[in-house]
Design a protein around this motif. Structure first.
Motif, mmCIF file in Angstrom:
data_model
loop_
_atom_site.group_PDB
_atom_site.id
_atom_site.type_symbol
_atom_site.label_atom_id
_atom_site.label_comp_id
_atom_site.label_asym_id
_atom_site.label_seq_id
_atom_site.Cartn_x
_atom_site.Cartn_y
_atom_site.Cartn_z
ATOM 1 N N LEU A 19 0.996 -1.276 -0.085
ATOM 2 C CA LEU A 19 -0.061 -0.178 -0.053
ATOM 3 C C LEU A 19 0.892 1.399 -0.265
ATOM 4 O O LEU A 19 0.540 2.223 -0.931
ATOM 5 C CB LEU A 19 -0.877 -0.006 1.172
ATOM 6 N N ALA A 20 1.970 1.284 0.849
ATOM 7 C CA ALA A 20 2.790 2.376 0.774
ATOM 8 C C ALA A 20 3.595 2.519 -0.561
ATOM 9 O O ALA A 20 3.660 3.495 -0.854
ATOM 10 C CB ALA A 20 3.861 2.221 1.876
ATOM 11 N N GLY A 21 4.135 1.575 -1.237
ATOM 12 C CA GLY A 21 4.520 1.756 -2.373
ATOM 13 C C GLY A 21 3.530 2.076 -3.528
ATOM 14 O O GLY A 21 3.926 2.940 -4.472
ATOM 15 N N VAL A 22 2.263 1.729 -3.652
ATOM 16 C CA VAL A 22 1.409 2.020 -4.304
ATOM 17 C C VAL A 22 0.848 3.752 -4.079
ATOM 18 O O VAL A 22 0.983 4.402 -5.019
ATOM 19 C CB VAL A 22 -0.160 1.408 -4.185
ATOM 20 N N LEU A 23 0.773 4.034 -2.986
ATOM 21 C CA LEU A 23 0.658 5.483 -2.832
ATOM 22 C C LEU A 23 1.900 6.658 -3.077
ATOM 23 O O LEU A 23 1.582 7.460 -3.593
ATOM 24 C CB LEU A 23 0.505 5.556 -1.030
ATOM 25 N N LEU A 24 2.965 5.847 -2.664
ATOM 26 C CA LEU A 24 4.105 6.611 -3.310
ATOM 27 C C LEU A 24 4.107 6.750 -4.950
ATOM 28 O O LEU A 24 4.511 8.049 -5.504
ATOM 29 C CB LEU A 24 5.432 5.753 -2.994
ATOM 30 N N LEU A 25 3.968 5.697 -5.522
ATOM 31 C CA LEU A 25 4.019 5.820 -7.021
ATOM 32 C C LEU A 25 2.634 6.691 -7.566
ATOM 33 O O LEU A 25 2.960 7.325 -8.652
ATOM 34 C CB LEU A 25 4.176 4.488 -7.669
ATOM 35 N N THR A 26 1.844 6.596 -7.170
ATOM 36 C CA THR A 26 0.420 7.179 -7.596
ATOM 37 C C THR A 26 0.475 8.682 -6.937
ATOM 38 O O THR A 26 -0.118 9.449 -7.838
ATOM 39 C CB THR A 26 -0.933 6.473 -7.147
ATOM 40 N N LEU A 27 1.051 8.987 -6.038
ATOM 41 C CA LEU A 27 1.152 10.459 -5.461
ATOM 42 C C LEU A 27 2.403 11.224 -5.749
ATOM 43 O O LEU A 27 2.518 12.467 -5.595
ATOM 44 C CB LEU A 27 0.703 10.476 -4.187
ATOM 45 N N LEU A 28 3.381 10.586 -6.569
ATOM 46 C CA LEU A 28 4.546 11.080 -6.901
ATOM 47 C C LEU A 28 4.253 12.254 -7.764
ATOM 48 O O LEU A 28 3.832 11.929 -9.052
ATOM 49 C CB LEU A 28 5.488 10.005 -7.388
#
Length: 129
Positions: A19-28
């Protein structure tokens, strides 16, 4: 081989990391995406959203099997929040409601895969074909 009772524990560890990885990539911010080798086209973007949420839904379903309704609400809210935040000018990405639709389709796929996996693994443990 992992014992059947280790799968929920492993999924509970991997879910927040994913989830943290998905949030990082989608909110970058968009200007950093080429640094990750990401050239996003319209269809790739939808596919990436669907895959990310399929993985999250499968992990969440395996980790917390008795809380599927909460998982669906959490992931649907997360997908909607991602889209709202992507629409912010600070990030420089576009708000797209179809990304949220892809997130929901991915969730359905992930829940289906998790259900199939649990039935398949359960049969092997019991000794059924």
């Amino acid at each position: 081989m992992l014992r059947l009772d280790y799968y929920p524990m492993l999924a509970r560890i991997v879910f927040p990391v994913t989830l943290a990885g998905v949030l990082l990539l989608t909110l970058l911010p968009a200007r950093f995406l080429p640094d990750f080798g990401t050239a996003v086209t319209l269809y790739d973007d939808k596919l990436q959203h669907a895959i990310a949420f399929a993985v999250l839904a499968a992990l969440g379903s395996l980790g917390w099997p008795g809380h599927k309704a909460r998982l669906v609400v959490l992931l649907a809210f997360t997908g909607a929040a991602i889209e709202v935040l992507q629409g912010a000018q600070l990030i420089g990405r576009d708000l797209d409601g179809f990304d949220w639709v892809a997130d929901c389709a991915g969730m359905a796929l992930g829940l289906t895969i998790a259900g199939w996996t649990k039935r398949r693994v359960g049969r092997r443990v019991v000794g059924l074909p």
